[in-house]
Design a protein around this motif. Structure first.
Motif, PDB file in Angstrom:
ATOM      1  N   GLY A 174      -9.002  14.032 -11.362  1.00  0.00           N
ATOM      2  CA  GLY A 174      -9.297  13.089 -10.278  1.00  0.00           C
ATOM      3  C   GLY A 174      -8.721  13.498  -8.936  1.00  0.00           C
ATOM      4  N   PRO A 175      -7.410  13.766  -8.861  1.00  0.00           N
ATOM      5  CA  PRO A 175      -6.847  14.203  -7.584  1.00  0.00           C
ATOM      6  C   PRO A 175      -7.432  15.518  -7.076  1.00  0.00           C
ATOM      7  N   VAL A 176      -7.676  16.460  -7.980  1.00  0.00           N
ATOM      8  CA  VAL A 176      -8.260  17.745  -7.559  1.00  0.00           C
ATOM      9  C   VAL A 176      -9.633  17.510  -6.934  1.00  0.00           C
ATOM     10  N   ALA A 177     -10.455  16.719  -7.590  1.00  0.00           N
ATOM     11  CA  ALA A 177     -11.799  16.431  -7.058  1.00  0.00           C
ATOM     12  C   ALA A 177     -11.698  15.716  -5.709  1.00  0.00           C
ATOM     13  N   ALA A 178     -10.761  14.790  -5.565  1.00  0.00           N
ATOM     14  CA  ALA A 178     -10.599  14.063  -4.301  1.00  0.00           C
ATOM     15  C   ALA A 178     -10.216  15.017  -3.169  1.00  0.00           C
ATOM     16  N   ILE A 179      -9.318  15.931  -3.446  1.00  0.00           N
ATOM     17  CA  ILE A 179      -8.889  16.908  -2.443  1.00  0.00           C
ATOM     18  C   ILE A 179     -10.044  17.831  -2.079  1.00  0.00           C
ATOM     19  N   PHE A 180     -10.747  18.346  -3.078  1.00  0.00           N
ATOM     20  CA  PHE A 180     -11.888  19.233  -2.823  1.00  0.00           C
ATOM     21  C   PHE A 180     -12.972  18.529  -2.016  1.00  0.00           C
ATOM     22  N   ARG A 181     -13.271  17.289  -2.362  1.00  0.00           N
ATOM     23  CA  ARG A 181     -14.304  16.532  -1.641  1.00  0.00           C
ATOM     24  C   ARG A 181     -13.970  16.443  -0.155  1.00  0.00           C
ATOM     25  N   LYS A 182     -12.709  16.097   0.120  1.00  0.00           N
ATOM     26  CA  LYS A 182     -12.309  15.895   1.512  1.00  0.00           C
ATOM     27  C   LYS A 182     -12.317  17.208   2.281  1.00  0.00           C
ATOM     28  N   LEU A 183     -11.774  18.251   1.681  1.00  0.00           N
ATOM     29  CA  LEU A 183     -11.668  19.530   2.392  1.00  0.00           C
ATOM     30  C   LEU A 183     -13.029  20.216   2.571  1.00  0.00           C
TER      31      LEU A 183
ATOM     32  N   ASP B 247      -7.058  11.271   6.904  1.00  0.00           N
ATOM     33  CA  ASP B 247      -7.679  12.075   5.851  1.00  0.00           C
ATOM     34  C   ASP B 247      -6.863  12.049   4.563  1.00  0.00           C
ATOM     35  N   VAL B 248      -5.546  12.165   4.690  1.00  0.00           N
ATOM     36  CA  VAL B 248      -4.692  12.120   3.496  1.00  0.00           C
ATOM     37  C   VAL B 248      -4.781  10.738   2.853  1.00  0.00           C
ATOM     38  N   GLY B 249      -4.763   9.695   3.670  1.00  0.00           N
ATOM     39  CA  GLY B 249      -4.887   8.340   3.136  1.00  0.00           C
ATOM     40  C   GLY B 249      -6.177   8.153   2.368  1.00  0.00           C
ATOM     41  N   GLU B 250      -7.286   8.662   2.917  1.00  0.00           N
ATOM     42  CA  GLU B 250      -8.584   8.543   2.234  1.00  0.00           C
ATOM     43  C   GLU B 250      -8.568   9.279   0.902  1.00  0.00           C
ATOM     44  N   MET B 251      -7.965  10.476   0.867  1.00  0.00           N
ATOM     45  CA  MET B 251      -7.879  11.235  -0.385  1.00  0.00           C
ATOM     46  C   MET B 251      -7.036  10.491  -1.415  1.00  0.00           C
ATOM     47  N   VAL B 252      -5.857  10.078  -0.995  1.00  0.00           N
ATOM     48  CA  VAL B 252      -4.901   9.474  -1.929  1.00  0.00           C
ATOM     49  C   VAL B 252      -5.420   8.151  -2.477  1.00  0.00           C
TER      50      VAL B 252
ATOM     51  N   PRO C 176       0.820  -1.222   0.000  1.00  0.00           N
ATOM     52  CA  PRO C 176       0.000   0.000   0.000  1.00  0.00           C
ATOM     53  C   PRO C 176       0.852   1.270   0.000  1.00  0.00           C
ATOM     54  N   ALA C 177       0.421   2.248  -0.771  1.00  0.00           N
ATOM     55  CA  ALA C 177       1.166   3.513  -0.857  1.00  0.00           C
ATOM     56  C   ALA C 177       0.861   4.425   0.316  1.00  0.00           C
ATOM     57  N   THR C 178      -0.212   4.142   1.026  1.00  0.00           N
ATOM     58  CA  THR C 178      -0.679   5.084   2.050  1.00  0.00           C
ATOM     59  C   THR C 178      -0.470   4.592   3.472  1.00  0.00           C
ATOM     60  N   ARG C 179       0.423   3.650   3.676  1.00  0.00           N
ATOM     61  CA  ARG C 179       0.671   3.174   5.039  1.00  0.00           C
ATOM     62  C   ARG C 179       1.302   4.312   5.847  1.00  0.00           C
ATOM     63  N   PRO C 180       0.668   4.710   6.956  1.00  0.00           N
ATOM     64  CA  PRO C 180       1.194   5.842   7.729  1.00  0.00           C
ATOM     65  C   PRO C 180       2.460   5.477   8.504  1.00  0.00           C
TER      66      PRO C 180
ATOM     67  N   THR D 151      -8.258   7.337  -3.382  1.00  0.00           N
ATOM     68  CA  THR D 151      -9.255   7.499  -4.443  1.00  0.00           C
ATOM     69  C   THR D 151      -8.630   7.861  -5.784  1.00  0.00           C
ATOM     70  N   ILE D 152      -7.320   8.066  -5.802  1.00  0.00           N
ATOM     71  CA  ILE D 152      -6.668   8.594  -7.000  1.00  0.00           C
ATOM     72  C   ILE D 152      -6.512   7.566  -8.111  1.00  0.00           C
ATOM     73  N   GLY D 153      -6.298   6.322  -7.786  1.00  0.00           N
ATOM     74  CA  GLY D 153      -6.102   5.315  -8.833  1.00  0.00           C
ATOM     75  C   GLY D 153      -5.340   4.137  -8.282  1.00  0.00           C
ATOM     76  N   SER D 154      -4.463   3.577  -9.093  1.00  0.00           N
ATOM     77  CA  SER D 154      -3.689   2.403  -8.689  1.00  0.00           C
ATOM     78  C   SER D 154      -2.687   2.786  -7.600  1.00  0.00           C
ATOM     79  N   VAL D 155      -2.103   1.784  -6.972  1.00  0.00           N
ATOM     80  CA  VAL D 155      -1.078   2.022  -5.955  1.00  0.00           C
ATOM     81  C   VAL D 155       0.071   2.822  -6.558  1.00  0.00           C
ATOM     82  N   ARG D 156       0.425   2.508  -7.777  1.00  0.00           N
ATOM     83  CA  ARG D 156       1.508   3.241  -8.447  1.00  0.00           C
ATOM     84  C   ARG D 156       1.123   4.705  -8.654  1.00  0.00           C
ATOM     85  N   ASP D 157      -0.120   4.968  -9.079  1.00  0.00           N
ATOM     86  CA  ASP D 157      -0.588   6.350  -9.240  1.00  0.00           C
ATOM     87  C   ASP D 157      -0.536   7.101  -7.914  1.00  0.00           C
TER      88      ASP D 157
END
Length: 197
Positions: A186-195, A77-82, A34-38, A84-90
């Motif tokens: 996609g990333p812009v919408a994900a960030i806006f949704r969360k904020l 919150d950052v994990g939830e946003m990220v 996972p790319a988002t492991r804290p 939604t962006i796409g694949s683990v590589r994205d």
């Protein structure tokens, strides 16, 4: 590990072993990790304290509810946003670009704004502000999603963006907004949704 498991865990060797296994797995298949492991709180604190701006953020978070609590909220919150962006590589590319292209003080201002949460009530945005927001691809998509709540959410985004920018130097803010303006929809919408949520 075999002779004294309690000591193995107490000395953090279990975490070291897990890191080695994950490094091996990453070499075989990067997308399986996972790319988002804290990061653990102590490691995050150490990294943040490597800069003056980071030390100030740690101090502020310690004084206003505790560093670990704020860090956990930001990581969630950052994990939830990220995610939604796409694949683990994205996701990994997105985070690496953020770290590379956004100066440390600007990154910390973003983290602090996420930690602060939505804040107080804001007056709904005017029709012209909503129309301006909808003139971008991400804005258009979100206005449709938000329906009758769009004016309040646009106002919340404007309020949070202003507060975040006020906590950056002019040069850092320019670098941050340049990075942000070059993101895909996609990333812009994900960030806006969360904020705005």
């Amino acid at each position: 590990m075999k002779s004294d498991f309690a000591r193995y865990e107490d000395e953090g060797l279990n975490k070291e072993y897990l890191a080695l296994l994950e490094a091996e797995q990453y070499e075989v298949d990067p997308d399986s990790i996972p790319a988002t492991r804290p990061l653990p709180a102590d490691q995050s604190r150490t990294e943040l304290c490597s800069s003056e701006a980071g030390r100030k953020l740690v101090h502020d978070w310690d004084r206003s509810g505790g560093f670990k609590a704020h860090l956990a909220n930001v990581q969630r919150d950052v994990g939830e946003m990220v995610r939604t962006i796409g694949s683990v590589r994205d996701q990994r590319v997105f985070m690496e670009r953020f770290d590379r292209e956004v100066p440390i003080p600007a990154r910390l201002a973003v983290y602090d704004e996420i930690a602060a949460g939505r804040g107080l009530y804001v007056a709904p945005a005017s029709a012209s502000e909503v129309k301006h927001f909808a003139s971008t691809p991400a804005g258009r998509k979100l206005i449709e999603e938000w329906g009758s709540g769009a004016a309040e959410r646009v106002a919340m985004l404007r309020s949070r963006a202003a507060r975040m920018t006020a906590n950056m130097s002019e040069a850092d803010a320019d670098d941050f907004w340049t990075w942000f303006d070059n993101l895909d929809v996609g990333p812009v919408a994900a960030i806006f949704r969360k904020l705005a949520g």
